[in-house]
Structures are given as structure tokens and as C-alpha cells.
Enzyme design. Structure first.
Site, mmCIF file in Angstrom:
data_model
loop_
_atom_site.group_PDB
_atom_site.id
_atom_site.type_symbol
_atom_site.label_atom_id
_atom_site.label_comp_id
_atom_site.label_asym_id
_atom_site.label_seq_id
_atom_site.Cartn_x
_atom_site.Cartn_y
_atom_site.Cartn_z
ATOM 1 N N HIS A 249 19.028 10.000 90.055
ATOM 2 C CA HIS A 249 20.400 10.058 90.904
ATOM 3 C C HIS A 249 20.774 11.390 90.856
ATOM 4 C CE1 HIS A 249 24.565 9.096 91.347
ATOM 5 N NE2 HIS A 249 24.264 7.882 91.875
ATOM 6 N N ASP B 81 20.760 0.365 91.438
ATOM 7 C CA ASP B 81 20.033 -0.414 92.297
ATOM 8 C C ASP B 81 18.709 -1.110 91.573
ATOM 9 O OD1 ASP B 81 21.666 -0.349 94.650
ATOM 10 O OD2 ASP B 81 20.827 2.018 94.912
HETATM 11 N N1 CMC Z 1 10.674 8.940 91.852
HETATM 12 C C1 CMC Z 1 9.837 9.973 91.713
HETATM 13 N N2 CMC Z 1 10.280 11.204 91.758
HETATM 14 C C2 CMC Z 1 11.517 11.388 91.703
HETATM 15 C C3 CMC Z 1 12.495 10.362 91.875
HETATM 16 C C4 CMC Z 1 12.129 9.140 92.164
HETATM 17 N N3 CMC Z 1 12.775 8.118 92.238
HETATM 18 N N4 CMC Z 1 13.821 10.804 91.990
HETATM 19 C C5 CMC Z 1 13.680 12.334 92.033
HETATM 20 N N5 CMC Z 1 12.234 12.617 91.636
HETATM 21 C C6 CMC Z 1 11.817 14.004 91.466
HETATM 22 C C7 CMC Z 1 11.575 14.619 92.697
HETATM 23 O O1 CMC Z 1 10.450 14.477 93.531
HETATM 24 C C8 CMC Z 1 11.996 16.009 92.294
HETATM 25 O O2 CMC Z 1 11.047 16.495 91.887
HETATM 26 P P1 CMC Z 1 10.625 18.147 91.621
HETATM 27 O O3 CMC Z 1 11.617 18.924 91.233
HETATM 28 O O4 CMC Z 1 9.234 18.417 91.178
HETATM 29 O O5 CMC Z 1 10.556 18.608 93.477
HETATM 30 C C9 CMC Z 1 13.308 15.713 91.282
HETATM 31 O O6 CMC Z 1 12.982 14.538 90.740
HETATM 32 C C10 CMC Z 1 14.448 15.984 91.624
HETATM 33 O O7 CMC Z 1 14.780 14.945 92.897
HETATM 34 P P2 CMC Z 1 15.596 15.458 94.113
HETATM 35 O O8 CMC Z 1 14.985 14.509 95.330
HETATM 36 O O9 CMC Z 1 15.785 17.082 94.434
HETATM 37 O O10 CMC Z 1 16.953 14.889 93.414
HETATM 38 P P3 CMC Z 1 18.274 14.345 94.730
HETATM 39 O O11 CMC Z 1 19.453 14.575 93.660
HETATM 40 O O12 CMC Z 1 18.184 15.125 95.850
HETATM 41 O O13 CMC Z 1 17.762 12.928 95.072
HETATM 42 C C11 CMC Z 1 17.848 10.481 94.657
HETATM 43 C C12 CMC Z 1 18.336 11.912 94.266
HETATM 44 C C13 CMC Z 1 18.703 9.428 94.270
HETATM 45 C C14 CMC Z 1 17.912 10.519 96.418
HETATM 46 C C15 CMC Z 1 16.301 10.441 94.170
HETATM 47 O O14 CMC Z 1 16.188 10.456 92.953
HETATM 48 C C16 CMC Z 1 15.654 9.261 94.741
HETATM 49 O O15 CMC Z 1 15.037 9.209 95.795
HETATM 50 N N6 CMC Z 1 15.532 8.025 94.077
HETATM 51 C C17 CMC Z 1 14.937 6.881 94.577
HETATM 52 C C18 CMC Z 1 15.836 6.158 95.662
HETATM 53 C C19 CMC Z 1 17.024 5.597 94.834
HETATM 54 O O16 CMC Z 1 16.908 4.811 94.053
HETATM 55 N N7 CMC Z 1 18.239 5.641 95.263
HETATM 56 C C20 CMC Z 1 19.508 4.961 94.742
HETATM 57 C C21 CMC Z 1 20.406 6.054 94.339
HETATM 58 S S1 CMC Z 1 21.662 5.426 93.255
HETATM 59 C C22 CMC Z 1 22.567 4.352 94.432
HETATM 60 C C23 CMC Z 1 23.003 4.786 95.601
HETATM 61 O O17 CMC Z 1 23.253 5.841 95.955
HETATM 62 O O18 CMC Z 1 22.967 4.076 96.207
#
Ligand code: CMC
Length: 392
Positions: free
Chosen positions: A271, A328
Site C-alpha cells: 500500500h 482487497d
Molecule cells: N508484490 C511484490 N512487490 C511489491 C508489491 C507487491 N504487491 N507491492 C510493492 N512491491 C515492491 C515494489 O516492487 C517496490 O520494490 P523495490 O523497492 O525493490 O523497487 C517496493 O515494493 C515499493 O513498491 P512501489 O510500487 O514503489 O509502491 P507504491 O506505493 O507505488 O505502490 C501499490 C503501492 C498498492 C500500487 C503496490 O503495493 C501494488 O502494486 N500492490 C498490488 C496491487 C494491490 O493490491 N492494490 C490495492 C491497493 S489497496 C486498495 C486500493 O487502493 O484500492
């Protein structure tokens, strides 16, 4: 003017001051208007929470009754809107239909187009939207089955009426187990607001141009659709099904999620703001156990989800990045136990988020916020002369 700082994804940029939702992601705290999410999920009802978010205070019983009555007067949608339902391919995604139908409301209820509505006019549009959304959502579902639509039954409460329009038959009333109605209230409450997330920021920014409420919410629905946002609830179940069909090998899928050369991410994990347990996920996980037990359902994907969660929480990759299950991760398992097909999950998220979007839109208007217009740092060509087509 002055130096422009670029902050992709607005990771550290505040877009507004807001008095609606408080979130401390380091600790895992979520409150609507000061009330802890745990108390609201346990003790309140969805319409009461909707009122709280939109108007700032919990309603008295008289005010709540009046709010309910007003909503029940507007649950029908214009009969001509049925032509839209007929026009969609029967298997088209419900989220595409939803954003379109909500946007179309402005054509049928044009009083919403006034960019400077009186308080009374603004409230009427808010009431109409809250009233018509469940009808639209259930009709999308009925259409996917090829079944006739069920008209609203205004003597039923908001959530019960929605379930009746969704799962009822035209020839008979259905009796809906109390525990199902109560699980549905809980899920909708947990989704009702979440401060400046992608869809909410979209609603505020679209509304900041004085676009009408229906158009702003329709844009929010489109933003919610993506699998990185609300679409994750559908993606989680699809992922769990894939793991099940792959012999239940969660370790293999966890490795895939960690592999930087593989675009796969563990859906329902991580998140932007929570660097600790998402408090909503905790409540949903418990509700999931309760609902499945009550309905006597043994869903193998629940076990896979628990196994995957346990493994991820112990895994150094997830620990280092503070990746926890989000809202989710378990919600889809409940939706499916209640009888909803996978492609309706994100629509249910939208139904729950509606009061939050409305509250945030109303706050943006009340604060007289300027039009949202981010800046950029230009990285394209310097000036050059036009070359006629026959010389290129
Ligand atoms: N699986 C594997 N690696 C992950 C995941 C995941 N679900 N989420 C984040 N990471 C890693 C990412 O690769 C990055 O690694 P590194 O630092 O080595 O490059 C690190 O964690 C930080 O992630 P980020 O993408 O920079 O973080 P963000 O704040 O931009 O993204 C997020 C947040 C929710 C989009 C992301 O965690 C994600 O894609 N999660 C999976 C989709 C998901 O479950 N979304 C629902 C969110 S909650 C409800 C809503 O908003 O609707």
C-alpha cells in the site's frame, strides 16, 4: 513561477487539507471524522456512515430517518436508461458499464449541471446519486445473467434493497439471511472512504473544473477500475484461482512476486500509505471466517490466501518493503461467498466508496479549491522548424 519539483505519483505531495478521514499508515490507524473504523464496522450501518462522511456528524435517529426517506424517493432510474443496458454486450465488464451509466445520469437529471448550485440543489443531486447507484449496480448484474431487472423496494433498508434487486426474482420476494445483510454493511463501511487515493483525487480534480457531480464520480469509477487500485479485489481472486489450479504452490508464486524480471505482483499486498497492517484487512479477514462458517462454505482459495499471507509476512523481501495484506486481499472471498461473480467485485468497491467520493467532492467545493492543474518539467525537443510533408 519559481522552481518546480516533480513528484511522480505524488508520493510526497499533499493536494489538500481535509477534515474527513484520518489515516496513520505507520501504525495502521483509520478513522472517519474521528471515529475508529473498527467501531464503525462493528456498530454502524452503511447509510449512517455515508451521512457521517458527507455531512460531518453522526445523524440523530430523526435525521437518519429523513435521509433514508429522501433516498428511497429517488431509487428509480429513468426508464430510458434501460436502453443503455440493452446496448452493452452482455459480457462487457461491469466497471465500464458503471462509469458510463453514472456519467449518463447528468443527461437525465440536468439540474446537476448548474456549476453554482444552491445547498438544496447540491443535496438533491447527492441524494439522487446515493439512491440510484444500487439500482444501476444490480441492473448491471441482472443484465449479465440475461434476467429481467428487479425494481427497488423502498420499504427495505438500503443494503437489503440492493441485495433484493441483485439476487431476488421477479416472481417472489427473497428472504436474505441477516448475517449476509450485516456482512454487506460491514464491507461497504470499510470501503467508504480512504482520503486522497487515486480515485478520490480524480473525483476532486475533475470536480475542481466545476464539472458536475455525476461526471466527477464517473471519472472516479474509471480510476478505481485499475488492478493497482480497486481492481485488485478481482485480481486477487484470479491470482488465488491460478495458484489453486497450479497445484496450490504458493511458494512458487511468492518467488514470482519477488522476481524483478517478472511483472507479477502479489495482488492484495502492499500500500502507498500503510507500512503496517491495513486495519481494514484485519476486520475483513475475521468477517471472512465468520461468513464462510455461517454459510457453511469451504472455499479452498481461503486456505491458499492464508498460507500465502503467512509466508509473505515472514519473507525478507516483504518485511524489508513493509508489504502487508491490504483491503482487497480477503474481500473477494466474502463477495464470492455471498454469491457475487468475480467481475462484480470492483463495482461493489465503488458502491461502498460512493459516500467518500461525494464527501470529498463536497469538501473541495466548500473550500473553494482552485482548479487542479499540476505543473511539469519539459524534457522534449528545443524549438525547430516545420518540415512540409513532401520533404519528410
Ligand atoms: N508484490 C511484490 N512487490 C511489491 C508489491 C507487491 N504487491 N507491492 C510493492 N512491491 C515492491 C515494489 O516492487 C517496490 O520494490 P523495490 O523497492 O525493490 O523497487 C517496493 O515494493 C515499493 O513498491 P512501489 O510500487 O514503489 O509502491 P507504491 O506505493 O507505488 O505502490 C501499490 C503501492 C498498492 C500500487 C503496490 O503495493 C501494488 O502494486 N500492490 C498490488 C496491487 C494491490 O493490491 N492494490 C490495492 C491497493 S489497496 C486498495 C486500493 O487502493 O484500492
Amino acid at each position: 513561477s519559481g522552481a518546480i519539483t516533480v513528484d511522480p505519483g505524488y508520493k510526497n505531495t499533499g493536494a489538500t487539507k481535509s477534515a474527513i478521514t484520518f489515516l496513520d499508515g505507520e501504525v495502521g490507524i483509520l478513522r472517519y471524522r474521528g471515529y475508529p473504523i473498527e467501531q464503525l464496522a462493528e456498530q454502524s450501518t452503511f447509510l449512517e456512515v455515508a451521512y457521517l462522511l458527507i455531512y460531518g456528524e453522526l445523524p440523530s435517529s430523526e435525521t437518519l430517518l429523513d435521509f433514508r426517506k429522501k433516498i428511497s424517493r429517488h431509487t428509480l432510474i429513468h426508464e430510458d436508461m434501460k436502453k443503455f443496458f440493452d446496448g452493452f454486450p452482455s459480457k462487457s465488464h461491469p466497471m465500464g458499464q458503471l462509469s458510463c451509466l453514472v456519467g449518463a445520469l447528468s443527461a437525465f437529471y440536468p439540474e446537476s449541471l448548474n456549476p453554482n448550485p444552491s445547498e438544496e440543489e447540491e443535496n438533491l443531486t447527492i441524494i439522487k446519486l446515493l439512491a440510484k447507484m444500487p439500482t444501476i449496480v444490480s441492473w448491471i448484474y441482472k443484465k449479465s445473467l440475461g434476467h429481467p431487472v428487479i425494481y427497488p423496494r423502498n420499504e427495505l433498508n438500503y443494503v437489503h434493497n440492493f441485495l433484493n434487486m441483485t439476487f431476488g426474482q421477479i416472481t417472489e420476494d427473497i428472504s436474505i439471511d441477516k448475517s449476509i445483510v450485516s456482512a454487506m454493511h460491514k464491507l461497504l463501511i470499510l470501503h467508504a472512504d480512504h482520503e486522497q487515493n487515486c480515485s478520490t483525487s480524480t473525483v476532486r480534480i475533475v470536480g475542481s473544473s466545476n464539472a458536475n457531480l455525476y461526471a466527477s464520480i464517473s471519472a472516479g469509477i474509471s480510476a478505481l477500475w485499475g488492478p493497482l487500485h480497486g481492481g485488485a479485489n478481482q485480481a486477487v481472486i484470479e491470482m488465488l484461482e491460478n495458484i489453486k489450479n497450479d497445484g496450490g504452490n504458493s511458494a512458487k508464486w511468492l518467488a514470482k512476486a519477488k522476481d524483478k524480471n517478472d511483472p507479477f505482483r502479489l495482488m492484495g499486498f502492499g500500500h502507498r500509505v500503510y507500512k503496517n497492517f491495513d486495519p481494514r484487512a484485519k476486520i475483513i479477514k475475521e468477517a471472512c471466517d465468520e461468513v464462510l462458517e455461517k454459510l457453511g462454505i469451504n472455499d479452498p482459495v481461503l486456505n491458499i490466501a492464508k498460507e500465502l499471507e503467512e509466508a509473505a509476512l515472514k519473507d525478507q523481501y516483504f518485511v524489508d518493503r513493509k508489504l502487508y495484506p491490504n483491503v482487497d486481499f480477503y474481500s473477494g472471498i466474502i463477495y464470492r461467498a455471498l454469491g457475487f461473480p468475480t467481475d462484480m467485485f470492483t463495482v461493489l468497491f465503488a458502491l461502498g466508496r460512493l459516500p467518500g467520493w461525494i464527501a470529498q467532492w463536497k469538501e473541495m467545493k466548500a473550500n473553494k479549491e482552485p482548479i487542479g492543474r499540476p505543473r511539469q518539467i519539459y524534457t522534449g525537443s528545443t524549438t525547430r522548424d516545420y518540415v512540409p510533408l513532401d520533404q519528410r
